[in-house]
Design a protein around this motif. Sequence first.
Motif, PDB file in Angstrom:
ATOM      1  N   LEU A  68       0.831  -1.061  -0.024  1.00 23.71           N
ATOM      2  CA  LEU A  68       0.065  -0.027  -0.047  1.00 23.71           C
ATOM      3  C   LEU A  68       0.806   1.295  -0.043  1.00 23.71           C
ATOM      4  O   LEU A  68       1.910   1.075   0.318  1.00 23.71           O
ATOM      5  CB  LEU A  68      -0.886   0.001   1.307  1.00 23.71           C
ATOM      6  CG  LEU A  68      -0.351   0.185   2.658  1.00 23.71           C
ATOM      7  CD1 LEU A  68      -1.371   0.667   3.422  1.00 23.71           C
ATOM      8  CD2 LEU A  68       0.044  -1.027   3.031  1.00 23.71           C
ATOM      9  N   ALA A  69       0.394   2.291  -0.568  1.00 18.90           N
ATOM     10  CA  ALA A  69       1.287   3.654  -0.465  1.00 18.90           C
ATOM     11  C   ALA A  69      -0.063   4.676  -0.694  1.00 18.90           C
ATOM     12  O   ALA A  69      -1.260   4.333  -1.254  1.00 18.90           O
ATOM     13  CB  ALA A  69       2.032   3.827  -1.532  1.00 18.90           C
ATOM     14  N   PRO A  70       0.326   6.104  -0.304  1.00 20.34           N
ATOM     15  CA  PRO A  70      -0.746   7.227  -0.474  1.00 20.34           C
ATOM     16  C   PRO A  70      -0.882   7.158  -1.932  1.00 20.34           C
ATOM     17  O   PRO A  70       0.156   6.811  -2.826  1.00 20.34           O
ATOM     18  CB  PRO A  70      -0.233   8.245   0.200  1.00 20.34           C
ATOM     19  CG  PRO A  70       0.797   7.717   1.284  1.00 20.34           C
ATOM     20  CD  PRO A  70       1.083   6.312   0.800  1.00 20.34           C
ATOM     21  N   GLU A  91      -7.432  -4.709  -5.790  1.00 21.68           N
ATOM     22  CA  GLU A  91      -7.077  -3.276  -5.469  1.00 21.68           C
ATOM     23  C   GLU A  91      -7.947  -2.647  -4.785  1.00 21.68           C
ATOM     24  O   GLU A  91      -9.210  -2.774  -5.352  1.00 21.68           O
ATOM     25  CB  GLU A  91      -6.618  -2.705  -6.779  1.00 21.68           C
ATOM     26  CG  GLU A  91      -5.941  -1.141  -6.317  1.00 21.68           C
ATOM     27  CD  GLU A  91      -5.599  -0.137  -7.365  1.00 21.68           C
ATOM     28  OE1 GLU A  91      -4.875   0.655  -7.371  1.00 21.68           O
ATOM     29  OE2 GLU A  91      -5.807  -0.891  -8.609  1.00 21.68           O
ATOM     30  N   THR A  92      -7.814  -1.961  -3.599  1.00 18.45           N
ATOM     31  CA  THR A  92      -9.089  -1.168  -3.155  1.00 18.45           C
ATOM     32  C   THR A  92      -8.292   0.275  -2.570  1.00 18.45           C
ATOM     33  O   THR A  92      -6.956   0.328  -2.843  1.00 18.45           O
ATOM     34  CB  THR A  92      -9.492  -1.928  -1.700  1.00 18.45           C
ATOM     35  OG1 THR A  92      -8.057  -1.882  -1.092  1.00 18.45           O
ATOM     36  CG2 THR A  92     -10.033  -3.285  -2.050  1.00 18.45           C
ATOM     37  N   SER A  93      -9.267   1.114  -2.325  1.00 11.42           N
ATOM     38  CA  SER A  93      -8.870   2.414  -1.697  1.00 11.42           C
ATOM     39  C   SER A  93      -9.342   2.674  -0.479  1.00 11.42           C
ATOM     40  O   SER A  93     -10.389   2.383  -0.521  1.00 11.42           O
ATOM     41  CB  SER A  93      -9.124   3.473  -2.852  1.00 11.42           C
ATOM     42  OG  SER A  93      -8.704   3.165  -4.214  1.00 11.42           O
ATOM     43  N   ARG A  94      -8.615   3.222   0.419  1.00  9.03           N
ATOM     44  CA  ARG A  94      -9.160   3.738   1.752  1.00  9.03           C
ATOM     45  C   ARG A  94      -8.284   4.815   2.062  1.00  9.03           C
ATOM     46  O   ARG A  94      -6.934   4.716   2.075  1.00  9.03           O
ATOM     47  CB  ARG A  94      -9.173   2.408   2.780  1.00  9.03           C
ATOM     48  CG  ARG A  94     -10.087   1.527   2.494  1.00  9.03           C
ATOM     49  CD  ARG A  94      -9.976   0.304   3.608  1.00  9.03           C
ATOM     50  NE  ARG A  94     -10.248   1.005   4.735  1.00  9.03           N
ATOM     51  CZ  ARG A  94      -9.950   0.291   5.959  1.00  9.03           C
ATOM     52  NH1 ARG A  94      -9.260  -0.951   5.894  1.00  9.03           N
ATOM     53  NH2 ARG A  94     -10.071   0.812   7.056  1.00  9.03           N
ATOM     54  N   ARG A  98      -3.881   3.487  -1.837  1.00  5.24           N
ATOM     55  CA  ARG A  98      -4.201   2.450  -2.816  1.00  5.24           C
ATOM     56  C   ARG A  98      -3.547   1.208  -2.133  1.00  5.24           C
ATOM     57  O   ARG A  98      -2.459   1.124  -1.686  1.00  5.24           O
ATOM     58  CB  ARG A  98      -3.468   2.346  -4.130  1.00  5.24           C
ATOM     59  CG  ARG A  98      -4.235   3.851  -4.646  1.00  5.24           C
ATOM     60  CD  ARG A  98      -5.664   3.058  -5.437  1.00  5.24           C
ATOM     61  NE  ARG A  98      -6.303   4.072  -6.172  1.00  5.24           N
ATOM     62  CZ  ARG A  98      -6.079   4.566  -7.617  1.00  5.24           C
ATOM     63  NH1 ARG A  98      -4.867   3.783  -8.095  1.00  5.24           N
ATOM     64  NH2 ARG A  98      -6.699   5.635  -8.046  1.00  5.24           N
ATOM     65  N   ILE A  99      -4.303  -0.066  -1.852  1.00 10.19           N
ATOM     66  CA  ILE A  99      -3.807  -1.021  -1.375  1.00 10.19           C
ATOM     67  C   ILE A  99      -4.055  -2.163  -2.291  1.00 10.19           C
ATOM     68  O   ILE A  99      -5.085  -2.485  -2.496  1.00 10.19           O
ATOM     69  CB  ILE A  99      -4.844  -1.539   0.037  1.00 10.19           C
ATOM     70  CG1 ILE A  99      -4.951  -0.261   0.914  1.00 10.19           C
ATOM     71  CG2 ILE A  99      -4.224  -2.593   0.699  1.00 10.19           C
ATOM     72  CD1 ILE A  99      -5.726  -0.116   1.940  1.00 10.19           C
ATOM     73  N   CYS A 100      -3.201  -3.105  -2.572  1.00  9.36           N
ATOM     74  CA  CYS A 100      -3.100  -3.919  -3.521  1.00  9.36           C
ATOM     75  C   CYS A 100      -2.712  -5.545  -2.642  1.00  9.36           C
ATOM     76  O   CYS A 100      -1.628  -5.290  -1.959  1.00  9.36           O
ATOM     77  CB  CYS A 100      -1.903  -3.845  -4.514  1.00  9.36           C
ATOM     78  SG  CYS A 100      -2.324  -2.483  -5.633  1.00  9.36           S
TER      79      CYS A 100
END
Length: 293
Positions: A68-70, A91-94, A98-100
């Motif tokens: 993950l990374a901003p 992949e998701t976003s929170r 971004r989180i893979c």
Amino acid sequence: MPPVELAEAPTGSRQFSPLIPGSGKLEDQAGGSLTEMVLLAPPGTVERRYTTALALKALAPGGRLTILAPKDRGGSRLAKELKGFGCDLSETSRRHYRICTCERPAQLTGIEEAITEGAPRYDESLGLWTQPGVFSWNRLDPGSALLEQNLPALSGKGADFGCGIGILARAILKGPGVTHLALLDIDRRATEMAARNIEDQRAEIHWTDVRSGLRLSGLDFVVMNPPFHDGGAEDQSLGQSFIRKAAEALRLGGVLWLVANRHLPYEGVLKPLFKRVTPKVEAAGYKIYEAQK
């Protein structure tokens, strides 16, 4: 550290960050030896690809990677880079991250090329060993350059707080009166490059956090170009902590040589701790102070 609410590290996991003293070295981890890894990806492209490649190489086939990374600090590129290594991912976003997640495929592509690109290298323009991800890794930092140009010949035992790859330390050690120099940096890679760049028996290099690690005392001088960013955001308390630690480490009458960006208000910290604070040079957006304890 990855935000725990976004990606919690497995119980009993081992830390590999080069920015946390005492951590393991991912480069030395045996290939295929890990079953799971959580990685907060670095913002720099070369460093991020290098670290991701090392993580994938260390995982056994089928091992799980969460990375993950901003979004604005490399997160938007994670999926493309993972696919380029041969990974199928979700992949998701929170919270602007971004989180893979993916399983390490049996066959990886482009791994060795990414590792080679991010590995230590000799920079001809600097005349020094360096590595992507280290502070000012491929250019001479103008603040350090200004301080190097204006340092007097120092003597006795001293320290370089936040030594980086050893640029200021090399200048200090040109003084024949220097008897011992402790080089301190929180980045393992920087200390490894400094060890390659400095062949002097008077130098002692430490991978440590200046704020909480090695305790020094009775020093004749401290030299520093302190950091003022943490995770990409400005944090003036970093430099202030360095100044306080310098005051603790110096003997009565010892001197601190400090370079800082012009806008940083370090005078308020310097004056209560030192009996004499002298602005020496101001140029190119930087200022240099000599402070005597």
